[in-house]
Scaffold this active site. Sequence first.
Site, PDB file in Angstrom:
ATOM      1  N   ASP A  22     -59.354 -29.041  26.734  1.00 36.98           N
ATOM      2  CA  ASP A  22     -59.850 -29.541  28.021  1.00 36.98           C
ATOM      3  C   ASP A  22     -61.374 -29.699  28.002  1.00 36.98           C
ATOM      4  O   ASP A  22     -62.068 -29.001  27.272  1.00 36.98           O
ATOM      5  CB  ASP A  22     -59.422 -28.571  29.128  1.00 36.98           C
ATOM      6  CG  ASP A  22     -59.495 -29.209  30.510  1.00 36.98           C
ATOM      7  OD1 ASP A  22     -59.541 -30.450  30.596  1.00 36.98           O
ATOM      8  OD2 ASP A  22     -59.511 -28.460  31.499  1.00 36.98           O
ATOM      9  N   HIS A  39     -62.981 -38.323  25.076  1.00 30.64           N
ATOM     10  CA  HIS A  39     -61.674 -38.242  24.394  1.00 30.64           C
ATOM     11  C   HIS A  39     -61.833 -38.625  22.921  1.00 30.64           C
ATOM     12  O   HIS A  39     -61.266 -37.992  22.033  1.00 30.64           O
ATOM     13  CB  HIS A  39     -60.657 -39.172  25.061  1.00 30.64           C
ATOM     14  CG  HIS A  39     -60.373 -38.821  26.501  1.00 30.64           C
ATOM     15  ND1 HIS A  39     -60.116 -37.542  26.912  1.00 30.64           N
ATOM     16  CD2 HIS A  39     -60.307 -39.594  27.626  1.00 30.64           C
ATOM     17  CE1 HIS A  39     -59.900 -37.529  28.224  1.00 30.64           C
ATOM     18  NE2 HIS A  39     -60.011 -38.766  28.680  1.00 30.64           N
ATOM     19  N   LEU A 133     -48.578 -26.520   7.282  1.00 26.89           N
ATOM     20  CA  LEU A 133     -48.792 -26.270   8.712  1.00 26.89           C
ATOM     21  C   LEU A 133     -47.868 -27.140   9.581  1.00 26.89           C
ATOM     22  O   LEU A 133     -47.713 -28.338   9.332  1.00 26.89           O
ATOM     23  CB  LEU A 133     -50.255 -26.607   9.060  1.00 26.89           C
ATOM     24  CG  LEU A 133     -50.640 -26.564  10.536  1.00 26.89           C
ATOM     25  CD1 LEU A 133     -50.774 -25.123  11.030  1.00 26.89           C
ATOM     26  CD2 LEU A 133     -51.941 -27.328  10.792  1.00 26.89           C
TER      27      LEU A 133
HETATM   28  C1  IPE Z   1     -54.601 -30.041  30.811  1.00 29.42           C
HETATM   29  O1  IPE Z   1     -55.830 -30.499  31.241  1.00 29.42           O
HETATM   30  C2  IPE Z   1     -53.909 -31.094  30.006  1.00 29.42           C
HETATM   31  C3  IPE Z   1     -54.478 -31.383  28.696  1.00 29.42           C
HETATM   32  C4  IPE Z   1     -55.491 -30.774  28.156  1.00 29.42           C
HETATM   33  C5  IPE Z   1     -53.800 -32.419  27.960  1.00 29.42           C
HETATM   34  P1  IPE Z   1     -56.023 -31.140  32.684  1.00 29.42           P
HETATM   35  O2  IPE Z   1     -57.450 -31.533  32.785  1.00 29.42           O
HETATM   36  O3  IPE Z   1     -55.014 -32.196  32.923  1.00 29.42           O
HETATM   37  O4  IPE Z   1     -55.694 -29.899  33.620  1.00 29.42           O
HETATM   38  P2  IPE Z   1     -56.034 -29.646  35.161  1.00 29.42           P
HETATM   39  O5  IPE Z   1     -55.711 -30.907  35.904  1.00 29.42           O
HETATM   40  O6  IPE Z   1     -57.486 -29.319  35.235  1.00 29.42           O
HETATM   41  O7  IPE Z   1     -55.184 -28.484  35.545  1.00 29.42           O
HETATM   42  C1  IPE Z   2     -58.691 -33.059  28.428  1.00 33.37           C
HETATM   43  O1  IPE Z   2     -59.936 -33.399  28.922  1.00 33.37           O
HETATM   44  C2  IPE Z   2     -57.974 -34.244  27.808  1.00 33.37           C
HETATM   45  C3  IPE Z   2     -56.840 -34.750  28.588  1.00 33.37           C
HETATM   46  C4  IPE Z   2     -56.328 -34.170  29.637  1.00 33.37           C
HETATM   47  C5  IPE Z   2     -56.262 -35.997  28.136  1.00 33.37           C
HETATM   48  P1  IPE Z   2     -60.126 -33.934  30.400  1.00 33.37           P
HETATM   49  O2  IPE Z   2     -60.002 -35.415  30.393  1.00 33.37           O
HETATM   50  O3  IPE Z   2     -59.213 -33.231  31.336  1.00 33.37           O
HETATM   51  O4  IPE Z   2     -61.624 -33.525  30.690  1.00 33.37           O
HETATM   52  P2  IPE Z   2     -62.206 -32.915  32.030  1.00 33.37           P
HETATM   53  O5  IPE Z   2     -61.406 -31.683  32.351  1.00 33.37           O
HETATM   54  O6  IPE Z   2     -62.069 -33.962  33.089  1.00 33.37           O
HETATM   55  O7  IPE Z   2     -63.623 -32.610  31.695  1.00 33.37           O
HETATM   56 MG    MG Z   3     -59.367 -31.517  32.405  1.00 33.41          MG
END
Ligand code: IPE
Ligand code: IPE
Ligand code: MG
Length: 245
Positions: A22, A39, A133
């Site tokens: 995240d 990303h 792995l």
């Molecule tokens: C969780 O992150 C999903 C992934 C890392 C793929 P999100 O950014 O979607 O989670 P929330 O919305 O903060 O809970």
């Molecule tokens: C996690 O990073 C990746 C996915 C959920 C695809 P985020 O896109 O949720 O990044 P933040 O949390 O908005 O910074």
């Molecule tokens: Mg996020």
Amino acid sequence: MNYNTKISSKSIIPKHVAIIMDGNGRWANEKGNIRITGHKAGIKSVRNSVRFAITNKISSLTLYAFSSENWKRPKQEISSLMDLFIFALDTEVKTLHNSNVILKIIGDTTPFSEHLKDKIFKAQDLTKNNVGLHLNIAANYGGRWDIVNSVKQIYKKIKNGDFPIDEINEKTINNHICMNDQKNVDLVIRTGGEQRISNFLLWQIAYAEFYFTNVLWPDFNEIIFQDALDAFSKRKRRYGGTENK
Ligand code: IPE
Ligand code: IPE
Ligand code: MG
């Protein structure tokens, strides 16, 4: 220290590590860039984590790439993420195969494009007989979906008369849930500062340890991975029992 750094042999290495990757969007925002650049930058952290896991003889690494709730995001971000998924498969699978990695995509792939589904099928097929792995990428994955999916499969067997209802127990669910061929999750790492599961693995983390870090996913590196393993190594896992049994 580099990604091939092996941690001290005294450490207890978790067999199965799952990571909630995240913070990509915030990483990009901090730099004044659009979210997708975060990303894209995250791919390097994936590559390095895989290398670290191989070097440290972790058996399974499960990475949360796209949740069943991430469809709520703007269309443009979703379509860029799908393109990035295809790009990552195109650029990484050969190296993964050469590194003996068994690649699996966990999650409901039905809404994906035929093009992406084809790439996933080919990558899984190519690496299925490897012995290194286990790398599981959770894409359109939800922990609740996983449990529902398991229940559906069991129901089908009951309906066909292949399974007596009285014999349903925890093992039955285990046998129908994602990653039933692998060890239970020992350690969950979440980057990006949030301390929640966000519908990642639910069943599989019943006795997992947790490690949360404020580091945003594109900045994740072997030092933080090692910190997580060091913290894991110090945990006393009692599984409901007492320390001296
Ligand atoms: C969780 O992150 C999903 C992934 C890392 C793929 P999100 O950014 O979607 O989670 P929330 O919305 O903060 O809970
Ligand atoms: C996690 O990073 C990746 C996915 C959920 C695809 P985020 O896109 O949720 O990044 P933040 O949390 O908005 O910074
Ligand atoms: Mg996020």
